[in-house]
Enzyme design. Structure first.
Site, mmCIF file in Angstrom:
data_model
loop_
_atom_site.group_PDB
_atom_site.id
_atom_site.type_symbol
_atom_site.label_atom_id
_atom_site.label_comp_id
_atom_site.label_asym_id
_atom_site.label_seq_id
_atom_site.Cartn_x
_atom_site.Cartn_y
_atom_site.Cartn_z
ATOM 1 N N ASP A 217 0.847 -1.182 0.000
ATOM 2 C CA ASP A 217 0.000 0.000 0.000
ATOM 3 C C ASP A 217 0.890 1.242 0.000
ATOM 4 O O ASP A 217 2.101 1.168 0.217
ATOM 5 C CB ASP A 217 -0.906 -0.017 1.231
ATOM 6 C CG ASP A 217 -2.174 0.804 1.025
ATOM 7 O OD1 ASP A 217 -2.166 1.676 0.147
ATOM 8 O OD2 ASP A 217 -3.155 0.556 1.750
ATOM 9 N N HIS B 167 -7.069 -31.373 34.559
ATOM 10 C CA HIS B 167 -7.573 -32.733 34.731
ATOM 11 C C HIS B 167 -8.872 -32.973 33.967
ATOM 12 O O HIS B 167 -9.320 -34.116 33.836
ATOM 13 C CB HIS B 167 -7.750 -33.057 36.224
ATOM 14 C CG HIS B 167 -8.969 -32.475 36.858
ATOM 15 N ND1 HIS B 167 -8.953 -31.297 37.579
ATOM 16 C CD2 HIS B 167 -10.254 -32.916 36.905
ATOM 17 C CE1 HIS B 167 -10.166 -31.060 38.051
ATOM 18 N NE2 HIS B 167 -10.979 -32.012 37.644
ATOM 19 N N ASP C 42 -2.853 -27.461 37.847
ATOM 20 C CA ASP C 42 -4.105 -27.970 37.263
ATOM 21 C C ASP C 42 -4.800 -26.859 36.479
ATOM 22 O O ASP C 42 -5.801 -26.286 36.920
ATOM 23 C CB ASP C 42 -5.009 -28.494 38.382
ATOM 24 C CG ASP C 42 -6.205 -29.279 37.857
ATOM 25 O OD1 ASP C 42 -6.189 -29.632 36.661
ATOM 26 O OD2 ASP C 42 -7.125 -29.533 38.656
ATOM 27 N N SER D 268 -15.903 -29.174 38.268
ATOM 28 C CA SER D 268 -14.470 -29.067 37.984
ATOM 29 C C SER D 268 -14.217 -28.217 36.746
ATOM 30 O O SER D 268 -14.950 -28.304 35.758
ATOM 31 C CB SER D 268 -13.864 -30.449 37.777
ATOM 32 O OG SER D 268 -13.774 -31.150 38.984
#
Length: 458
Positions: A43, A265, A315, A407
């Site tokens: 451009d 988990h 976790d 969970s």
């Protein structure tokens, strides 16, 4: 920054604006994992996509080489910027025009559809109102653009799209028949369950933690026996499911239109993202086709490299959504923490999910509860197996807790600006709502650097 002062979007990111200007597609364009202004399409001056969802791109105020002999690059003295002399030869590619969308030839659609999947009329391609853009026939001569409003796919997106005539909705996909799926004139593979009553909120596409519906916040209540949440008051909640079935098994939180945060988990097969999907905008666990729900799929899953399935340390996991989720009044991300500080002791937070209620209430609706953040000393006293990056929340007398099925879900609280931020991710516990056994959560602020690095470079 652009000439109007807007911050530039990173070239390797497709949020808040989808595009095809990647280092791979434009190897000589100076693109990469940065937000510096460039001109990959030659451009007349450098430009960039912006971080403003309502402004897709804009030029940058960069001086011409003839105007100054020297350039100063603030805070980048360690970067050497050569000025190469190159000659680029573009080899023309011919696509067979089709009246249906062929994923093998993503640029080839030339059909007559000229409204989006939500029923909004398309903007003319060679016109910059109401939305200014770069996709004109002069700059993309072989992509079927011009003085018309028909849906096209000039950037090789996953399906045809268009800019819209609605100033509040910059662009959207179109319901274009996919080649090979029945009669191209009548069968549409790409459909949306969203009804015309859903209020699209693209102007707030970059906002977070500000629900459109008021949160129920009594002094104390329980998920195990607790209360039903107000529909839409927890717009970041995700119900994770497996493609081999349709049952909810874990929760998650939308922390960005392209990312879901959950527990490591919950995703035992991170190398197989296609085996999972999520539902956002849901209130009823077992009701299909809710008016505000949307199904999301995942292209990549990043589980923390030091996650231990035995001790549940680290976790935490991020799931990249295949295509960015458009915010509505019932779908919106929750904010990430602004710093790595540990959450304050006795700070009140909200847990939510569709998990087990131990017979004290129905888990068919989204429920929520208030719990206090406990001190690390109390947490270590009640749970011996507490590692760095874990926090406890709950009441020592029990009675309020998350349970199986919750969970991966978020623990959220109000920040200093009045927005909801994610404090923790539901990780583990001993029983549910037992005395002296508070729930254990992954502390999100502890992993903030990991989260930002994953989202910035993937």
């Amino acid at each position: 920054k652009t000439r109007s002062g807007r911050l530039c979007q990173m070239w390797t990111k497709t949020y808040p604006h989808m595009h095809s200007y990647s280092p791979r597609n434009y190897p000589e364009g100076g693109l990469g994992a940065h937000s510096f202004c460039r001109s990959p399409d030659n451009d007349y001056m450098p430009w960039c996509f912006t971080t403003d969802p309502t402004k897709k791109w804009e030029y940058c105020d960069v001086r011409k080489c003839s105007e100054s002999k020297f350039y100063t690059y603030p805070n980048t003295s360690f970067i050497t910027v050569p000025i190469p002399t190159t000659t680029t030869t573009q080899v023309p590619v011919t696509y067979t025009p089709t009246l249906c969308f062929d994923p093998m030839q993503p640029f080839s659609y030339r059909g007559p559809v000229s409204v989006t999947q939500t029923g909004i009329n398309c903007q003319m391609w060679d016109y910059n109102r109401p939305h200014s853009h770069i996709y004109t026939s002069s700059r993309f001569p072989n992509k079927g653009l011009g003085y018309h409003t028909q849906c096209r796919n000039p950037d090789g997106d996953r399906r045809p799209w268009c800019f819209t005539n609605n100033p509040a909705v910059p662009w959207d996909y179109c319901n274009v028949p996919v080649c090979g799926y029945g009669k191209a004139t009548t069968t549409t593979r790409w459909t949306t369950r969203q009804t015309t009553t859903t209020r699209m909120n693209l102007l707030n596409y970059g906002t977070c933690g500000n629900p459109s519906y008021p949160m129920i916040i009594p002094l104390q209540f329980r998920i195990v026996g607790g209360v039903e949440s107000t529909p839409g008051s927890l717009p970041w909640l995700v119900s994770l499911r497996r493609t081999s079935g349709s049952a909810h098994f874990c929760g998650g939180a939308l922390v960005n239109p392209s990312w879901v945060l959950t527990a490591a988990h919950c995703v035992s097969r991170p190398d197989q993202p296609a085996t999972y999907y999520g539902m956002v905008g849901k209130h009823y666990r077992y009701v299909d086709n809710e008016p505000d729900e949307r199904r999301i799929t995942f292209s990549e899953i990043f589980r923390h490299g030091l996650f231990s399935s035995r001790t549940l340390t680290n976790d935490i996991a991020l799931m990249k959504i295949s295509a960015p989720v458009v915010s509505t009044d019932k779908i919106q991300p929750v904010c990430l923490p602004s710093n790595r500080n540990r959450p304050a002791q006795m700070r009140m937070a909200i847990i939510s999910g569709w998990g087990i209620t131990q017979g004290t209430g129905s888990n068919s609706v989204l429920r929520q509860a208030n719990v206090p953040i406990l001190s690390q000393q109390t947490c270590l006293m009640l749970h011996r197996d507490i590692a760095a990056g874990m926090i406890c929340a709950g009441y020592t007398e029990g009675g309020t807790d998350t349970c199986q099925g919750d969970s991966g879900g978020p623990l959220v609280g109000l920040d200093n600006t009045g927005r909801y931020e994610i404090i923790g991710v539901v990780s583990w516990g001993i029983g549910c709502a037992q005395p002296n056994q508070p729930g254990v959560y992954t502390q999100v602020s502890f992993y903030l650097d990991w989260i930002n690095n994953i989202m910035a470079f993937n």
